[in-house]
Design a protein around this motif. Structure first.
Motif, mmCIF file in Angstrom:
data_model
loop_
_atom_site.group_PDB
_atom_site.id
_atom_site.type_symbol
_atom_site.label_atom_id
_atom_site.label_comp_id
_atom_site.label_asym_id
_atom_site.label_seq_id
_atom_site.Cartn_x
_atom_site.Cartn_y
_atom_site.Cartn_z
ATOM 1 N N LYS A 77 0.828 -1.204 0.000
ATOM 2 C CA LYS A 77 0.000 0.000 0.000
ATOM 3 C C LYS A 77 0.865 1.259 0.000
ATOM 4 C CE LYS A 77 -2.453 1.978 3.402
ATOM 5 N NZ LYS A 77 -3.280 2.066 4.570
ATOM 6 N N ASP A 78 1.972 1.214 0.717
ATOM 7 C CA ASP A 78 2.818 2.393 0.887
ATOM 8 C C ASP A 78 4.043 2.408 -0.020
ATOM 9 O OD1 ASP A 78 1.072 3.124 2.895
ATOM 10 O OD2 ASP A 78 2.275 2.192 4.473
ATOM 11 N N VAL A 79 4.032 1.639 -1.104
ATOM 12 C CA VAL A 79 5.208 1.573 -1.972
ATOM 13 C C VAL A 79 5.390 2.895 -2.710
ATOM 14 C CG1 VAL A 79 6.216 0.484 -4.004
ATOM 15 C CG2 VAL A 79 5.102 -0.912 -2.293
ATOM 16 N N ASN A 80 6.597 3.408 -2.613
ATOM 17 C CA ASN A 80 6.973 4.577 -3.403
ATOM 18 C C ASN A 80 7.590 4.031 -4.687
ATOM 19 O OD1 ASN A 80 8.066 6.816 -4.578
ATOM 20 N ND2 ASN A 80 9.365 7.375 -2.843
ATOM 21 N N TRP A 81 6.819 3.999 -5.750
ATOM 22 C CA TRP A 81 7.252 3.363 -6.992
ATOM 23 C C TRP A 81 8.421 4.094 -7.651
ATOM 24 C CZ3 TRP A 81 5.833 -1.417 -7.469
ATOM 25 C CH2 TRP A 81 4.675 -1.839 -6.831
ATOM 26 N N LEU A 82 8.792 5.257 -7.134
ATOM 27 C CA LEU A 82 9.951 5.979 -7.658
ATOM 28 C C LEU A 82 11.234 5.593 -6.921
ATOM 29 C CD1 LEU A 82 8.320 9.490 -8.093
ATOM 30 C CD2 LEU A 82 8.715 7.739 -9.837
ATOM 31 N N ASN A 83 11.085 4.889 -5.808
ATOM 32 C CA ASN A 83 12.237 4.455 -5.023
ATOM 33 C C ASN A 83 12.574 3.010 -5.409
ATOM 34 O OD1 ASN A 83 14.033 3.553 -3.119
ATOM 35 N ND2 ASN A 83 12.880 4.308 -1.360
ATOM 36 N N PRO A 84 13.714 2.789 -6.049
ATOM 37 C CA PRO A 84 14.059 1.430 -6.488
ATOM 38 C C PRO A 84 14.138 0.408 -5.346
ATOM 39 C CG PRO A 84 15.615 3.034 -7.380
ATOM 40 C CD PRO A 84 14.719 3.759 -6.434
ATOM 41 N N LEU A 85 14.584 0.830 -4.158
ATOM 42 C CA LEU A 85 14.664 -0.099 -3.030
ATOM 43 C C LEU A 85 13.271 -0.511 -2.563
ATOM 44 C CD1 LEU A 85 17.603 1.383 -0.935
ATOM 45 C CD2 LEU A 85 17.602 -0.665 -2.361
ATOM 46 N N ALA A 86 12.325 0.407 -2.582
ATOM 47 C CA ALA A 86 10.954 0.083 -2.179
ATOM 48 C C ALA A 86 10.317 -0.880 -3.183
ATOM 49 C CB ALA A 86 10.126 1.351 -2.050
ATOM 50 N N VAL A 87 10.589 -0.675 -4.450
ATOM 51 C CA VAL A 87 10.063 -1.569 -5.483
ATOM 52 C C VAL A 87 10.679 -2.959 -5.329
ATOM 53 C CG1 VAL A 87 9.958 -2.005 -7.970
ATOM 54 C CG2 VAL A 87 9.553 0.300 -7.088
ATOM 55 N N ALA A 88 11.988 -3.014 -5.086
ATOM 56 C CA ALA A 88 12.665 -4.300 -4.889
ATOM 57 C C ALA A 88 12.096 -5.025 -3.663
ATOM 58 C CB ALA A 88 14.170 -4.094 -4.736
ATOM 59 N N ALA A 89 11.827 -4.281 -2.588
ATOM 60 C CA ALA A 89 11.249 -4.893 -1.383
ATOM 61 C C ALA A 89 9.855 -5.438 -1.678
ATOM 62 C CB ALA A 89 11.196 -3.876 -0.243
ATOM 63 N N ALA A 90 9.059 -4.718 -2.444
ATOM 64 C CA ALA A 90 7.706 -5.179 -2.787
ATOM 65 C C ALA A 90 7.773 -6.446 -3.638
ATOM 66 C CB ALA A 90 6.946 -4.080 -3.513
ATOM 67 N N VAL A 91 8.697 -6.477 -4.589
ATOM 68 C CA VAL A 91 8.861 -7.668 -5.427
ATOM 69 C C VAL A 91 9.324 -8.844 -4.577
ATOM 70 C CG1 VAL A 91 10.245 -8.668 -7.305
ATOM 71 C CG2 VAL A 91 9.250 -6.392 -7.564
ATOM 72 N N TRP A 92 10.266 -8.585 -3.662
ATOM 73 C CA TRP A 92 10.783 -9.642 -2.783
ATOM 74 C C TRP A 92 9.659 -10.221 -1.915
ATOM 75 C CZ3 TRP A 92 14.916 -12.516 -2.731
ATOM 76 C CH2 TRP A 92 15.262 -13.219 -1.579
ATOM 77 N N GLN A 93 8.837 -9.352 -1.354
ATOM 78 C CA GLN A 93 7.717 -9.812 -0.531
ATOM 79 C C GLN A 93 6.716 -10.602 -1.373
ATOM 80 O OE1 GLN A 93 7.335 -9.761 2.710
ATOM 81 N NE2 GLN A 93 9.252 -8.679 3.020
#
Length: 169
Positions: A77-93
């Motif tokens: 819900k809180d993913v900042n799609w402009l932050n590559p680390l946040a996107v990587a964490a979402a993909v990992w989860q």
């Protein structure tokens, strides 16, 4: 390794084939496992049936699963799609969730197969107990024997214990 989609597919296929050797039912068991792998409710259903035992024990059953699920939903819900680390964490989860679902998919298919069988002289409670037992035991890769040295060795070599248990079954 367990979060890689090719591994998940191979694992599903191998486990379904192993279960088919014991229970029969041919490709139907594999298709049921695939449906379970893509069903978003399969983890909750497996936990409710008490057959949600996977590689990552912290994410299966009870409080650990609820915490994991809540954290995963909050992160998405809180993913900042402009932050590559946040996107990587979402993909990992997301891959972790898929890995967990692929681990319980065949167990659910086994449980459903046994529950669909007509077994003479068996009550519904006995059949439910047998279905749960078979779902857990047919793919029990946590079995390591009684010898402490062997248990330690098998715990240190990734996937070797699973392969030996599969061959043993």
């Amino acid at each position: 390794v367990t979060r890689m989609p090719p591994y998940m597919f191979k694992n599903l296929t191998r486990d379904a084939m192993d279960a088919d050797v014991t229970l029969g039912n041919g490709p139907t068991l594999w298709f049921a496992a695939m449906r379970n792998a893509f069903n978003p409710n399969s983890l909750q259903r497996a936990a409710r049936l008490n057959i949600a035992v996977g590689l990552d024990v912290m994410t299966h059953g009870g409080v650990g699963e609820r915490l994991y699920e809540a954290r995963f939903r909050r992160q998405l819900k809180d993913v900042n799609w402009l932050n590559p680390l946040a996107v990587a964490a979402a993909v990992w989860q997301g891959l972790g969730r898929m890995a967990s679902q692929s681990e319980v998919a065949v167990r659910l298919a086994i449980y459903d197969r046994v529950m669909a069988m007509e077994i003479p002289n068996m009550t519904a409670a006995q059949q439910k107990s047998m279905a749960k037992s078979l779902a857990l035991e047919l793919l029990n890769y946590g079995r390591r024997g009684a010898n402490p040295m062997w248990r330690t060795f098998m715990a240190t070599v990734p996937f070797l214990n699973g392969r030996m248990q599969g061959v043993d079954k």
